[in-house]
Structure formats: structure tokens, C-alpha cells
Design a protein around this motif. Structure first.
Motif, PDB file in Angstrom:
ATOM      1  N   VAL B 192       0.811  -1.211   0.000  1.00  0.00           N
ATOM      2  CA  VAL B 192       0.000   0.000   0.000  1.00  0.00           C
ATOM      3  C   VAL B 192       0.846   1.263   0.000  1.00  0.00           C
ATOM      4  O   VAL B 192       0.640   2.169  -0.812  1.00  0.00           O
ATOM      5  CB  VAL B 192      -0.914  -0.010   1.238  1.00  0.00           C
ATOM      6  N   HIS B 193       1.839   1.306   0.865  1.00  0.00           N
ATOM      7  CA  HIS B 193       2.567   2.564   1.032  1.00  0.00           C
ATOM      8  C   HIS B 193       3.401   2.891  -0.186  1.00  0.00           C
ATOM      9  O   HIS B 193       3.509   4.054  -0.566  1.00  0.00           O
ATOM     10  CB  HIS B 193       3.407   2.511   2.306  1.00  0.00           C
ATOM     11  N   HIS B 223      -4.000   6.245   8.645  1.00  0.00           N
ATOM     12  CA  HIS B 223      -3.416   4.931   8.934  1.00  0.00           C
ATOM     13  C   HIS B 223      -4.421   3.946   9.462  1.00  0.00           C
ATOM     14  O   HIS B 223      -4.480   2.798   9.058  1.00  0.00           O
ATOM     15  CB  HIS B 223      -2.299   5.076   9.973  1.00  0.00           C
ATOM     16  N   GLU B 227      -5.216   0.390   7.786  1.00  0.00           N
ATOM     17  CA  GLU B 227      -4.839  -0.869   8.395  1.00  0.00           C
ATOM     18  C   GLU B 227      -6.060  -1.710   8.726  1.00  0.00           C
ATOM     19  O   GLU B 227      -6.017  -2.924   8.654  1.00  0.00           O
ATOM     20  CB  GLU B 227      -3.973  -0.622   9.632  1.00  0.00           C
ATOM     21  N   TYR B 230      -6.933  -3.680   5.826  1.00  0.00           N
ATOM     22  CA  TYR B 230      -6.015  -4.763   5.481  1.00  0.00           C
ATOM     23  C   TYR B 230      -5.816  -5.759   6.603  1.00  0.00           C
ATOM     24  O   TYR B 230      -5.905  -6.952   6.439  1.00  0.00           O
ATOM     25  CB  TYR B 230      -4.647  -4.191   5.080  1.00  0.00           C
ATOM     26  N   MET B 231      -5.476  -5.208   7.791  1.00  0.00           N
ATOM     27  CA  MET B 231      -5.073  -6.080   8.881  1.00  0.00           C
ATOM     28  C   MET B 231      -6.260  -6.500   9.731  1.00  0.00           C
ATOM     29  O   MET B 231      -6.115  -7.210  10.706  1.00  0.00           O
ATOM     30  CB  MET B 231      -4.042  -5.377   9.778  1.00  0.00           C
ATOM     31  N   GLY B 232      -7.445  -6.038   9.368  1.00  0.00           N
ATOM     32  CA  GLY B 232      -8.625  -6.399  10.129  1.00  0.00           C
ATOM     33  C   GLY B 232      -8.832  -5.436  11.271  1.00  0.00           C
ATOM     34  O   GLY B 232      -7.936  -4.710  11.681  1.00  0.00           O
ATOM     35  N   SER B 233     -10.037  -5.457  11.817  1.00  0.00           N
ATOM     36  CA  SER B 233     -10.384  -4.458  12.819  1.00  0.00           C
ATOM     37  C   SER B 233      -9.715  -4.722  14.157  1.00  0.00           C
ATOM     38  O   SER B 233      -9.756  -3.907  15.044  1.00  0.00           O
ATOM     39  CB  SER B 233     -11.898  -4.413  12.995  1.00  0.00           C
ATOM     40  N   ALA B 234      -9.089  -5.888  14.304  1.00  0.00           N
ATOM     41  CA  ALA B 234      -8.405  -6.195  15.557  1.00  0.00           C
ATOM     42  C   ALA B 234      -7.384  -5.123  15.898  1.00  0.00           C
ATOM     43  O   ALA B 234      -7.094  -4.849  17.052  1.00  0.00           O
ATOM     44  CB  ALA B 234      -7.704  -7.539  15.453  1.00  0.00           C
ATOM     45  N   LYS B 235      -6.874  -4.489  14.874  1.00  0.00           N
ATOM     46  CA  LYS B 235      -5.849  -3.476  15.029  1.00  0.00           C
ATOM     47  C   LYS B 235      -6.438  -2.182  15.586  1.00  0.00           C
ATOM     48  O   LYS B 235      -5.753  -1.394  16.202  1.00  0.00           O
ATOM     49  CB  LYS B 235      -5.270  -3.245  13.626  1.00  0.00           C
ATOM     50  N   GLU B 238      -6.299  -0.801  19.372  1.00  0.00           N
ATOM     51  CA  GLU B 238      -5.060  -0.548  20.101  1.00  0.00           C
ATOM     52  C   GLU B 238      -4.600   0.894  20.023  1.00  0.00           C
ATOM     53  O   GLU B 238      -4.926   1.585  19.100  1.00  0.00           O
ATOM     54  CB  GLU B 238      -3.963  -1.459  19.541  1.00  0.00           C
TER      55      GLU B 238
END
Lengths: 933, 238
Positions: B192-193, B223, B227, B230-235, B238
Motif C-alpha cells: 500500500v505505502h 493509517h 490498516e 487490510y489487517m482487520g479491525s483487531a488493530k 489498540e
């Protein structure tokens, strides 16, 4: 020695034809992915056109009803005739391309093979109608004065022909090698979608390819015609040695094909010469030249069968649906009684026609089992039937065994031969299998049925069947069709129908359909693909053999013509026309087959002549294109639709099932709140060390080491192309790999996929790979039923009812799938299909479940629900290896996670450790420096 | 000039939509990033635009010409060039033969021109594409798009199976070509970046629907949003 050399040179004549036809097949295959079985037929048509034009000045067109002859000229010069003949060949080939091959370009291989066989039959019939069946002598074209080279004198036309073939072949090679269009043809052979991305029309390229291959083969066959007499069947079946040459050229190299074709012609000629020697064994004198190409084909396919290219087309349609018989045995018995009544009502030749129809139905049933149920093409079914027929004649004349013992023994003989013919199917499939069976059919016909060492030269007599002194013979005095024989036939056909019906409904039938639908997925649920295929060949051969024996009883005497390759092809045509996927289809096929009831009725009223064969061919082609389920399938569909309409009118439409959403809400919400147990390393179920997979030079998986403990959920993640699917393929036996895989304390090295699956390691597929031919419940049942010989025999006679329906509902519940299990898989949404894939792996109560991207394509709520199911499944003690891109899902449910990138495991640990690992973030998002900025 | 104009496109397989009601456009000379997690429908969208799969609804126009229902080769001749995930090269043909097949008749890009963009190919012209390294194959793949002299390029995951460093070197060449010839580029990329650095605008697809449309700069600053796609909402928590 000089004699051998002489015969080798003479063989160049036939060799040139093989070489040109073979080259035409190779070019056609490269341009279109279709192996054209009718190449010889199309080429010999042009030779007939040329000859007729030269002799009478008339141009014969491949049409019927409207006038087919046009008087062109009173002074036919050679050049004019050649040009017109080539032009007519061009038009014919392009018509075949536009009307048949192009509409079928995304059809299953089966339909394409069948349609090219249909074209072969059409041309054969047209030649007989317009040119007659007698061989023709053509005027010499090439200079044929004798030439003497080192004391051998022979006509020089063969050398000319070989030279012309070499020149033509070289031009073909240069065309493919150097021109842009030729280059594009080679490109299209590799990938049709890529060639269209380069701006070329795949259809246009295909048409061009056919035109070129048609012209080349026609030219050579016209020039070769005068070398021997022109006869349709010789050239039509020259396709078999031509295919042998093409296979030696690996369907790729024109030059190797040319050399192989010329060599094969010479070799056949030398063999022919050697068989005249005194020392040559007498039994191997006749038909040996036809056995040579068969042996070449078998050896070639065994050597490079798997490395032969499978040309990918843009998309592939499904095979025709199999009609699951809803008929009760009672109904079939009723039909049998009706058959007996009809038999009694009809008299004389009509009754004999009905007998023939029913007998042929048995052979048609064998095609239903083999092609309809398992998707294996056989072009040798008449030869298998013939094997049993001739065996019966031997048994009855030599040892007096006739009925029923001789019949049983003969059927056993045909089963053995049929299984041997089917063995190549374990390594090859589709068109290649058609090639092998076609060649073996011809070899059986020429080498066995026409060989007086095996078959009585005075006619293979078969005495009439009797039982307990009861005369069941077909003839008595002037009565050519006795009722008692008719009843005997009805009884056996009814039994055969019941047997096949049982088979389709049973677990064995499910396994066969699963193999037809998807061999890889079948192996993954523990089905032995090889055993299933051989079983189908055995059952089909038994049925065909029974048909062959009854043909013998009904004729009293057998001739090779009854079981020729043409008969096999005609049987295939009618089986397809009637409906290749149902028992009813086989009966329709039998009724309409040549010499059957419909034939007799029509022949009595209108003069049919060759037009019946023409109808068969045209019918086969149109069925393959427009109605792959055949007459019976279409009728059954019509019934089902009208029943549906009636139900709709009366308001009795079955209620829609609850949606998945309802189920999701019934599940406990806080599944993650439950503490996960500690996993003991002593409970390791899967221990993988140093697993490495290389594809050519590419290392897809590099020294992977990983373990899974009982009840644990292990995640395997990584970017696209990281090697995750390769990992699953390697562990489950679908890809050969180096390294050690120990599952439940036993090494899995060298085990085949279905054995690994049976040991309790099951997988799912990224692309789902359900068996689309069978219902949802059957998709699950097929995964739990073991196959035993006893179970299979029982399935034929008394199919066990599903006692395992409880397993089905449990497995569906375990993945949270609430659907009607009788539905078709195509009625499920993608998400539901994914869940069914998981259920199919779960239903067999595996120790370890490998899930390949189960969440891809699911909605967020579906993914959420899937996560809960995965945790629940693991709580029953099943270990799970989860490969998925949905990081959310993986991080939430997994106990440990491994990260694969470029085939290497770059990180492993608990979800929290993985989340914090910079290497993982880099692998996913690229540049770590950007993340924080 | 608008080189690609997609209006309310719904696309999928066998009548089941994967992409729903998507409208995007690409102008001359710009690189537009199309982002989204796996299974979001990016490849489906690209394949539909290129005519490899039929659309379910909506319109597609390439260089102001409506191309609904056209065959792929016709759309290609209209000026579209797709670099598919499988690289879209002929592995059994040589580099030179690949270039020859892709070269547009009457086009203004010659073999010498593409070798200027990819000097490494000069020494590989007679080698079979199947024998090239992954990076060299991707170079050839891009070169094949260039030599087709396209107006519009659709690039699907050029980085697939490549080390990030190789891919990062290739992207500026693509940008240079687009700038030199006013070609519009729709770039699907998992890095992506890197993609956002070259692109001027970006779209984000999430489960078949457009969830973002704006400048690449705006997107880079979000960001959390990125994220979570891509990385799912688990991120997110935090």
C-alpha cells in the motif's frame, strides 16, 4: 535386408498420410485445444471430390435433400480440380469450425471429443451416399515410373510424396516459428486469455488454424490417393496412426510428428512383410499392422502422458447433469412387464427390432456408467461387447457351455479385457483416453475379431440358449423372433437397468460422480480415484459384454462387423443422443439405434439407406452443442418444470429455509471470553520438519518447520504467493516435497492424497471445489463412506439407504449451515459453499483439519460466525490449521501463528507476538518506515 | 482526457455480484491506486473492465468509447492494456517473441524504446520467458504493456512473488512511462505505502464496495482506516 529396405520405402506412401494428418492434428490442437478425430474423414472427402471432378466434371457438395451435384466443367484439368477440391475442403473445414468447434470452445472435453466423432460419422455417411462404398482407383498424379536405388526397384511416387510432405511440414513449421500469426497461434496454445490481452481474437486464430490444417491434410491425401485405392474407412482410420505420430511429437512439435508419421508407415510396411515369412507365428499375421499404432500410443502415453500439455481455455463449462433416478424398482419392474406385453403384441421383424433395441440398450447402459457417471470416455465399447460375444462362441462351441454359465464366463472375460483397456485411464484423461480406447478398439477388431487364428473362419456360431430343457432360442423354423427369447431379453435388460439405477443412487455412484466432478477434491475426501475408475470400467464392460452375448444369441452367428470401431462410434452417438446421463437415456438410445425398433419402423415405410447413419452423426453433433443431456434428460427436465409449475399454482411451494443470519444470532456471542486450554507438546498430532517444495527452479516452500498439537488452532498467514497453499498441498500429498511430515506418529512420506485423508488429515480448498453434480447431503456422505468390494457389490443389488443422515445434519450444524440438505450446491451462496466445504472435511471426524482461506469472499458477519465455528470445532478435540488473509479472523481465533513469506517461515508466535512483529507488518504493507510517519 | 470511466458497475461470476455499484475514472497521465484486502473484488473489477468476464450492470468506457459487451481483444485494440496477476506473458516464447506479439501495429513504441526503459532486457531477448527470474519476468511483462502503446494500463499486483526491493525499483519506470506518454494507470497493489507514493489518487474497495475515493495524500494520513481495511479491525482497538 534389401527386401526390408524396399518395404520401408513402400511404406512411405501410408507414412506420408500419417505424417500429414498428424501434423494437421498438432497444428489444430495448438490453435484450438481440440483433437480432431474427424481430420482423416474431412481430408478423404476432398480426395473424393477431387476424383469425381476429374472423372465427371461434377462438384459434389456435402449436403443432402437439395441437389448435391453441380456440373462444373466438361474439361476438368488437373489444376482446376485440385483448386476446387482444396477450396471445397476449406469451406467444409471452416463450416465445421463455425458450426461445431467454435460454439463448443468452452465445453467440457467430453463434448468436444464427441462432436468430432459426430463429424466423422456424418462425413462417412455422406461419402457412402454420394460416392458409394466401393474403393475407387484414382488416376495417377505424381510421376510413378520405377526407380532403382542400389538394386532395389520401386515406384518413385512414394519418394515424391514423402518429399512433398516434408516440404509442406517444413512450411508449417516455419509458419508457426517465424510469422506473427504463427507466433500468436503458439501463444494461444499456452493461454487464450493472454493472447486476447495481446489484442488477438482467439476465435479468429482458431478458424485460421483449422483452415491451414484442413488444406494441408487434404492436399496430401489427394496426392496419396492414387498410390492405393481410395476407400473411406482406410483414410478415416488413418487418424489412429496419425494420432500416434502426433503423440510422439507430444502434440507440440510438427517436425517430430512428421518424422514419426513417416517412420510409422515404413515400420508397418516392414512388419507386414515380415508376417509373410515362414518363421513368423501364424496367429500374429492378421491385423498386426493395426496393433502397431495402438502399442505406440500406449507406450507414448505411459511415457509422457502426464507431461502432455493440457491446453487451458478461457472457461470450462460443466458436464451434463446426471439425472438422479427417482424411479422405484417397482416402476422398473412395471416397465419390464410392459416390455413383455409389447414384445407379445409385435410380430416378426418389429419384434426382432425391439429385441435388438433392448440388447443395444445394455451396451448403452455401459456408456451411461462410464461416460455419464465417471466421465471416462471409451470409444471401444463395441469391441468389449464383441470380446464377450466371441468368447461365448468359443465357450459354446469348444466346451458346450452356453446358457447361463457360458454367458457368465463370457461377461467375466469382457470385464477383464475392459479393465485392461481402462488401465490407461489411471494416468490420462479426456481426449487422450479417447485416443487410447479408439486405438485399442481398432486393435481388438483387426487383430482378434478378424484373425482366423482366434475366431473361427467359418463363422462364430452360437447355439441357442436353453434352460431346464426350455428352448429360449430366437429362431424356430420361419419364426425369426420367438417370444420366449424376447422375454429373456426383457428380463436381462430390466435387471441391467435396476443394477445401474442402484449404482447411481448408492454410495458407489456418489463416489463415481465425485470423481467425475473433481478428481483432486475426491482424493481429498478419501476416495481412491483409481479404484473408482477401474470399478466403473469393470461394471461398464460387464454390461457391454452382456449386450455382446445377447447380440450373439439373437444372430446365432457373429461377424467382426457387428463390433467394429464404427459400431463403437455409432453406439456413442446414439447414447449421447438418447441421454448419456440416465437409464432412460440408454433405453431411448437403444430404441433409436440402427436395426432397432425405430429403425425398422422407418425402414419399412421410407427407404432409409445411409441417411440413418447421417442422422446419427448430425444428431450427435447437435446434441453435444445444444442439449448435452440428451432426449431423456430434456424430457425429465420438462417433467420437473411442469411439476414445479403445478406446485406453484396450488401454493405448495416449499418454504424457504431460515437464513444464516438467524443462526448467527443463536450462537454464544462471547466465544473468545472462554479461556483457551494450555496445549501440551506431548499431544503433538502433526510434526513437520524441513518441508521444501520446488517447482522447476522456483523454491515455493523452503525448509518449513511447524507443529500442531491436539485441539490447537494454528494460523498460517503471509502475503499472496508466500507459499501457504503449497504448504497444504505438500502436507496432504497433492505436491511432492522433500522433508519429513509425521502425523499421529506415522510418516506421511510417499502416501497418496486419499490415504492421507483416510488417516484423518483433511483439507478444504481455497476455490471450494464442491462436487457440483450431487446434492449437499451427498457431498457430505461421499466423504464418510468407505469403499469395500463387498459394499460395492451390495450397492449394485441392494443399495443401502442413508443411515448416516444424522452425520450430515451434525456436520452442517457444526459449521452453522442451516440449509435443506437435498438442495443442489449451486443454490448456495459463496459463503455457504465455503462452509459446506468445511463441513465436508469435518464430517469424516478428522484429527486435523486444514482450512485454506475459508473466509475469502465471506461477509463480515459470516466471517465472524465462521470464527466461532472454528473455535467450537477445536473444542471437540479437532486440531485446525487455518490459512487465511483475514488478519482479524486469524488473530482472534488462533492459539499460535506462523508467517510465511517467499516460502520461508519468517515469524511464529502467539497472536500478540505476531501483531507486534515488525517483519510481519513489513511483509503485509511493504515499507515499515512509512507506517509510523 | 478521461481514459477510463466506469459508472455504477456491478460485476461478478455466474450472476453473483462480487463488486457492487462501483464508479471510478482515470484521467490521462495519472496513476490511480486501487486498494483493498484480498477478496475485496479488485481483480474482478479489472477483469470486467478488460472484458474477460461479462459485467452484470453499469457502463464501462475506454477512451470515450463505450465498451460494454466487447471482446477482450477489441478492448485491447481500443487502447487498454491489462497486466494480470499471472503476468500475462507467454512463458514458452522468447522475450523478443513476447514483445513482437504485444507490439501494436502502427504503434509508436519500438523494441528499442522499451529497452531504454528496461536496459536489462537487451541481453535477454533470445531467452525463453519461462527461464527468466521473477523480477525479469515482471520487467518483460511491463515491457509488453509498454510496447502495446496503450492509452490506459490496468496493473494487477505487479509485486506478486517479487521481493519488495525489486518492485520498488519498477514502479518509478511505470510512472515515467505514464508521464512520458500521457497514459492513465489503474494500479492494484498490496504494498500500500509504495503504491500511494507513486499514485496521485486512490480508491479503496472493501468487500465489493468503494469505501474511499480521494487523493493518495489524504489516504496516507488515515493509517487507522487503511490498516483496518487490510489487517482487520483487531488493530483498531489498540
Amino acid at each position: 535386408m534389401t527386401q526390408i529396405f524396399l518395404f520401408a520405402l513402400i511404406g512411405l506412401g501410408a507414412g506420408s498420410v500419417y505424417a500429414a494428418l498428424g501434423a494437421g492434428v498438432v497444428v489444430g490442437f495448438r490453435g484450438t485445444g481440440i483433437i480432431n478425430f474427424s481430420a482423416g474423414a474431412l481430408a478423404v472427402w476432398s480426395a473424393y471430390v477431387f476424383d469425381e471432378l476429374q472423372k465427371t466434371g461434377n462438384l459434389i457438395l456435402p449436403i443432402v435433400v437439395v441437389p448435391h451435384s453441380i456440373h462444373l466443367t466438361d474439361d476438368p484439368s488437373f489444376v482446376l480440380c485440385l483448386l476446387v477440391a482444396l477450396l471445397s475442403s476449406l469451406v467444409l473445414t471452416l463450416a465445421v469450425h463455425l458450426l461445431v468447434f467454435n460454439p463448443l470452445r468452452s465445453a467440457p472435453v467430453l463434448a468436444r471429443v464427441v462432436s468430432s466423432v459426430g463429424i466423422l460419422l456424418v462425413i462417412q455417411a455422406l461419402i457412402l451416399m454420394h460416392f458409394g462404398g466401393d474403393p475407387r482407383a484414382m488416376k495417377p498424379i505424381l510421376p510413378n515410373e520405377t526407380v532403382t536405388i542400389s538394386s532395389i526397384t520401386f515406384p518413385r511416387d512414394r519418394l515424391w510424396l514423402a518429399l512433398i510432405v516434408a516440404v509442406v511440414g517444413l512450411s508449417l513449421w516455419a509458419y508457426l516459428r517465424f510469422t506473427r500469426i504463427g507466433l500468436a497461434t503458439r501463444g494461444a496454445a499456452e493461454s487464450e486469455s493472454t493472447i486476447s490481452l495481446a489484442g488477438f481474437s482467439p476465435q479468429l486464430l482458431a478458424g485460421l488454424t483449422w483452415a491451414i490444417s484442413g488444406l494441408v491434410t487434404s492436399l496430401v491425401v489427394i496426392l496419396a490417393g492414387p498410390l492405393s485405392s481410395l476407400s473411406a474407412s482406410t483414410y478415416i482410420f488413418a487418424i489412429i496412426p496419425a494420432l500416434a505420430a502426433a503423440l510422439i511429437g507430444r502434440l507440440k512439435s510438427v517436425s517430430i510428428t512428421l518424422i514419426a508419421g513417416l517412420g510409422l508407415g515404413s515400420f508397418q510396411s516392414v512388419v507386414q512383410y515380415l508376417t509373410t515369412k515362414d518363421w513368423w507365428p501364424g496367429w500374429a499375421r492378421i491385423g498386426l499392422t493395426d496393433a502397431v499404432p495402438f502399442l505406440v500410443i500406449v507406450v507414448t502415453l505411459i511415457l509422457f502422458g502426464q507431461s502432455l500439455p493440457n491446453r487451458g481455455s478461457l472457461r470450462v463449462d460443466q458436464l451434463p447433469r446426471v439425472t438422479q433416478p427417482k424411479m422405484q424398482i417397482r416402476t422398473m419392474l412395471l416397465v419390464g412387464v410392459c416390455g413383455i406385453i409389447l414384445m407379445a403384441l409385435l410380430g416378426g421383424s418389429y419384434r426382432f427390432g425391439l429385441m435388438t433395441s433392448l440388447i443395444v440398450s445394455m451396451i448403452m447402459l455401459s456408456l451411461v456408467v462410464l461416460i455419464g457417471l465417471v466421465g471416462q470416455i471409451s470409444l471401444a465399447q463395441a469391441a468389449i461387447a464383441g470380446t464377450a460375444g466371441f468368447a461365448l462362441s468359443k465357450f459354446s462351441s469348444v466346451s458346450g457351455l452356453n446358457f447361463p454359465l457360458g454367458l457368465i464366463l463370457s461377461v467375466l472375460v469382457s470385464i477383464v479385457v475392459g479393465v485392461v483397456v481402462g488401465i490407461p485411464a489411471l494416468r490420462i484423461r479426456g481426449t487422450q483416453l479417447a485416443v487410447v480406447t479408439l486405438a485399442s478398439g481398432l486393435a481388438l477388431e483387426k487383430f482378434v475379431f478378424r484373425n482366423s487364428s482366434f475366431v473361427s473362419p467359418t463363422g462364430s456360431l452360437i447355439s441357442k440358449p436353453t434352460i431346464f430343457g426350455l428352448d429360449l432360442g430366437v429362431r424356430e423354423g420361419r419364426n425369426i423372433a420367438r417370444l420366449s427369447f424376447g422375454i429373456l431379453v426383457v428380463v436381462f435388460v430390466t435387471l441391467a437397468c435396476i443394477l445401474v439405477t442402484n449404482l447411481i443412487r448408492s454410495g458407489t455412484g456418489r463416489r463415481m460422480l465425485a470423481v467425475r466432478s473433481n478428481e483432486r477434491a475426491a482424493a481429498a475426501v478419501g476416495i481412491s480415484v483409481s479404484a473408482t475408475k477401474l470399478l466403473a470400467f469393470a461394471v461398464a464392460s460387464g454390461l457391454a459384454g452382456m449386450g455382446g452375448c445377447f447380440i450373439g444369441y439373437s444372430r446365432g452367428q457373429l461377424s467382426a462387423e457387428s463390433f467394429s470401431v464404427f459400431t463403437s462410434l455409432t453406439f456413442l452417438a446414439f447414447a449421447y443422443l438418447g441421454g448419456i446421463t440416465s437409464v432412460g437415456g440408454a433405453l431411448v438410445a437403444g430404441l433409436s439405434a440402427p436395426l432397432g425398433l425405430m429403425f425398422v419402423v422407418m425402414d419399412r415405410n421410407i427407404n432409409l439407406g445411409q441417411s440413418y447413419a447421417l442422422l446419427a452423426g448430425v444428431g450427435l453433433v447437435t446434441t453435444a452443442i445444444f442439449n448435452p443431456q440428451g432426449v431423456a434428460g430434456k424430457t425429465a427436465e420438462g417433467f420437473a418444470e411442469s411439476r414445479q409449475r403445478k406446485l406453484a399454482k396450488s401454493g405448495k411451494v416449499p418454504k424457504e429455509q431460515e437464513t444464516r443470519q438467524d443462526v448467527v444470532q443463536q450462537l454464544p456471542a462471547e466465544y473468545l471470553a472462554q479461556p483457551r486450554p494450555d496445549f501440551d507438546a506431548a499431544d503433538t498430532v502433526l510434526e513437520i520438519s524441513g518441508l521444501t517444495v520446488k517447482y522447476g527452479g522456483l523454491v515455493a516452500l523452503n525448509d518449513a518447520t511447524l507443529s500442531v498439537r491436539q485441539g490447537e488452532i494454528v494460523g498460517l498467514i503471509g502475503p499472496n504467493g508466500g507459499g501457504k497453499t503449497t504448504f497444504i498441498d505438500a502436507v496432504t500429498g497433492f505436491t511432492s516435497a522433500q522433508g519429513e511430515v509425521v502425523f499421529k506418529d506415522h510418516s506421511l512420506r510417499g502416501l497418496t492424497p486419499h490415504i492421507i485423508a483416510r488417516r484423518g488429515l483433511r483439507r478444504t480448498w481455497q476455490s471450494v471445489e464442491l462436487f457440483s453434480d450431487i446434492s449437499i447431503a451427498d457431498n457430505l456422505l461421499v466423504a464418510i463412506e468407505g469403499s469395500t468390494i463387498r459394499g460395492t457389490l451390495r450397492d449394485l443389488v441392494f443399495p443401502a439407504q442413508n443411515k448416516r443422515e444424522r452425520h450430515v445434519s451434525q456436520a452442517l450444524a457444526a459449521v452453522g449451515l442451516n440449509v435443506n440438505a437435498k438442495k443442489e450446491t449451486s443454490e448456495l451462496s459463496l459463503g455457504q459453499q465455503k462452509l459446506l466445504g468445511v463441513a465436508r472435511a469435518l464430517v469424516a471426524e478428522p484429527t486435523l483439519l486444514m482450512l485454506d482461506e475459508p473466509a475469502a469472499g465471506l461477509s463480515s458477519s459470516e466471517t465472524e460466525a465462521l470464527g466461532r465455528q472454528i473455535v467450537e470445532i477445536s473444542q471437540t478435540g479437532v486440531s485446525i490449521l487455518l490459512v487465511d488473509h483475514d488478519m482479524d479472523l486469524v488473530l482472534k481465533v488462533c492459539d499460535r501463528i506462523f508467517v510465511l513469506d517467499f516460502g520461508c517461515i519468517i515469524a511464529s508466535g502467539t497472536p500478540d507476538e505476531i501483531r507486534a512483529n515488525p517483519a510481519v507488518i513489513e511483509a503485509y504493507l511493504g515499507a515499515p518506515s512509512e507506517v509510523g510517519s | 482526457m478521461t481514459l477510463l470511466s466506469v459508472e455504477s458497475l456491478t460485476a461478478g461470476y455466474g450472476g453473483i455480484p462480487v463488486v457492487r455499484d462501483v464508479s471510478i475514472h482515470v484521467e490521462s497521465g495519472e496513476i490511480v491506486a486501487l486498494l483493498g484486502a484480498n477478496g475485496a473484488g479488485k481483480t474482478t473489477l479489472l477483469h470486467t473492465i478488460a472484458g474477460l468476464i461479462p459485467e452484470i450492470g453499469g457502463t464501462i468506457a475506454v477512451a470515450d468509447q463505450k465498451v460494454n459487451g466487447w471482446s477482450t481483444h477489441q478492448i485491447v485494440r481500443q487502447g487498454l492494456s491489462l497486466l494480470p496477476e499471472n503476468r500475462g506473458i507467454f512463458f514458452q516464447l522468447t522475450v523478443a517473441e513476447n514483445l513482437r506479439l504485444y507490439q501494436r501495429k502502427g504503434g509508436s513504441v519500438s523494441v528499442a524504446d522499451v529497452i531504454e526503459y528496461f536496459p536489462a532486457l537487451a541481453a535477454l531477448l533470445e531467452r525463453k520467458a519461462g527461464l527468466l527470474s521473477g523480477g525479469e519476468q515482471q520487467m518483460l511483462s511491463l515491457a509488453c504493456r509498454f510496447i502495446a502503446d496503450p492509452k490506459l494500463m490496468l496493473i494487477d499486483e505487479m509485486s506478486l512473488g517479487l521481493a519488495p526491493i525489486i518492485f520498488q525499483r519498477m514502479l518509478p519506470v511505470l510512472a515515467q512511462f505514464a508521464a512520458d506518454r500521457g497514459v492513465g494507470v489503474l494500479l492494484v497493489e498490496q504494498h500500500v505505502h509504495v503504491a500511494l507514493k507513486s499514485a496521485s489518487r486512490a480508491y479503496v474497495l472493501n468487500r465489493g464496495e468503494l469505501t474511499f475515493s480521494g487523493t493518495a495524500h489524504d489516504l496516507q494520513n488515515q493509517h487507522q482506516f487503511l490498516e483496518s481495511n487490510y489487517m482487520g479491525s483487531a488493530k483498531q482497538g489498540e
